[in-house]
Write an enzyme that holds these catalytic residues in place. Structure first.
Site, mmCIF file in Angstrom:
data_model
loop_
_atom_site.group_PDB
_atom_site.id
_atom_site.type_symbol
_atom_site.label_atom_id
_atom_site.label_comp_id
_atom_site.label_asym_id
_atom_site.label_seq_id
_atom_site.Cartn_x
_atom_site.Cartn_y
_atom_site.Cartn_z
ATOM 1 C CE LYS A 174 -0.528 3.369 4.845
ATOM 2 N NZ LYS A 174 -0.573 3.656 5.996
ATOM 3 C CG ASN A 226 -1.843 1.323 1.266
ATOM 4 O OD1 ASN A 226 -1.910 2.102 0.184
ATOM 5 N ND2 ASN A 226 -2.434 1.299 2.601
ATOM 6 C CB SER A 231 4.544 -1.183 12.238
ATOM 7 O OG SER A 231 3.963 0.044 12.318
ATOM 8 C CG HIS A 244 -6.110 1.728 4.874
ATOM 9 N ND1 HIS A 244 -5.873 2.789 5.815
ATOM 10 C CD2 HIS A 244 -5.240 0.762 4.778
ATOM 11 C CE1 HIS A 244 -4.442 2.581 6.252
ATOM 12 N NE2 HIS A 244 -4.001 1.380 5.605
ATOM 13 C CD GLU A 281 -6.014 -1.329 8.231
ATOM 14 O OE1 GLU A 281 -5.175 -0.979 7.642
ATOM 15 O OE2 GLU A 281 -7.328 -0.444 7.952
ATOM 16 N N GLY A 284 1.799 2.703 10.913
ATOM 17 C CA GLY A 284 2.768 3.832 10.977
ATOM 18 C C GLY A 284 3.271 4.483 11.961
ATOM 19 C CD GLU A 336 -3.465 5.709 6.179
ATOM 20 O OE1 GLU A 336 -2.406 5.601 6.973
ATOM 21 O OE2 GLU A 336 -3.600 5.783 5.060
#
Length: 248
Positions: free
Chosen positions: A10, A8, A210, A93, A165, A171, A95
């Site tokens: 991003k 990914n 991560s 996701h 996730e 992150g 985010e």
């Protein structure tokens, strides 16, 4: 069971950078590596389609509209992804859920839209730190999963990927342990057996958060973890090659 390493990117890499990255990957990727899929910004997909033609590396989008077409400025339809050759698309996701307010019903609608065009959704679920500290991670994640798969129907196992996730590990440099990943992956597999009994044992369940070359082997080595959704460590070819080699 196949192993899927989804990368990914991003909001990183211009089309020219994506093309150069793909060329480098093709020259360095070891044979027999796990299945790779690059989840890239929509504007990069034509460049990846051109560079990866004839290679075993797949690509896909980071989001898709729940709508087939129409007055939805800025959105990308599943038909558009399919037309450029995208095999996968990330939906739900953390985010997107956090920054764009996407609720489970929207995630399910996006998953259905992708499936209608032959694009495999990578449905993301996972808990925040507060939920984890309360010990409710399994309960929360499975509730999220069921709602995010509402009215989703499958004919084959390769039509769906689920990515666990934990939001607190994305992150942040903090990574769930291999045991944490297995706990949730096994619970997710249990729900998949309820929803898709004939297919569940062959549906890929990934871990994301991560993931790096030094921890991917232990995490993906768990019985119910069949791959990883990788963020920051996916941006450099050397890191991706190291992860691919770790899974050989």
């Amino acid at each position: 069971m196949r192993t899927l390493l989804a990368l990914n990117w991003k909001m990183n890499k211009t089309p020219s950078e994506a093309a150069a990255w793909a060329r480098q990957l093709k020259s360095e990727l070891p044979g027999g590596a796990a299945e790779l899929a690059i989840m890239a910004p929509a504007i990069d997909l034509p460049a990846l389609a051109a560079e990866l033609a004839g290679s075993p590396v797949a690509f896909g989008g980071q989001d898709v509209s729940a709508h087939a077409s129409g007055a939805y400025t800025g959105e990308t339809s599943a038909a558009m992804l399919a037309d450029v050759g995208a095999r996968y698309v990330v939906v739900g996701h953390s985010e997107r859920r956090t920054y764009h307010g996407e609720v489970d019903a929207v995630v399910a609608a996006k998953a259905r839209a992708a499936l209608a065009q032959g694009v495999t959704p990578i449905v993301c679920v996972g808990e925040g730190l507060e939920i984890r500290e309360q010990g409710r991670q399994v309960e929360f994640t499975l509730m999220q999963l069921r709602a995010s798969l509402e009215d989703v129907h499958l004919e084959r196992a390769d039509q769906l990927v689920v990515a666990y996730e934990p939001v607190w590990a994305i992150g942040t440099g903090r990574t769930a342990t291999a045991a944490d990943a297995q706990e949730l992956a096994a619970a997710i597999r249990g729900v998949l057996r309820e929803l898709f009994p004939a297919l569940a044992d062959e549906i890929v369940v990934q871990y994301g958060g991560s993931v790096k070359p030094d921890n991917i082997r232990e995490i993906v080595g768990q019985p119910d973890v069949n791959g990883a959704l990788v963020g920051g460590a996916s941006l450099e070819v050397a890191s991706v090659v190291a992860m691919a080699q770790a899974l050989l």
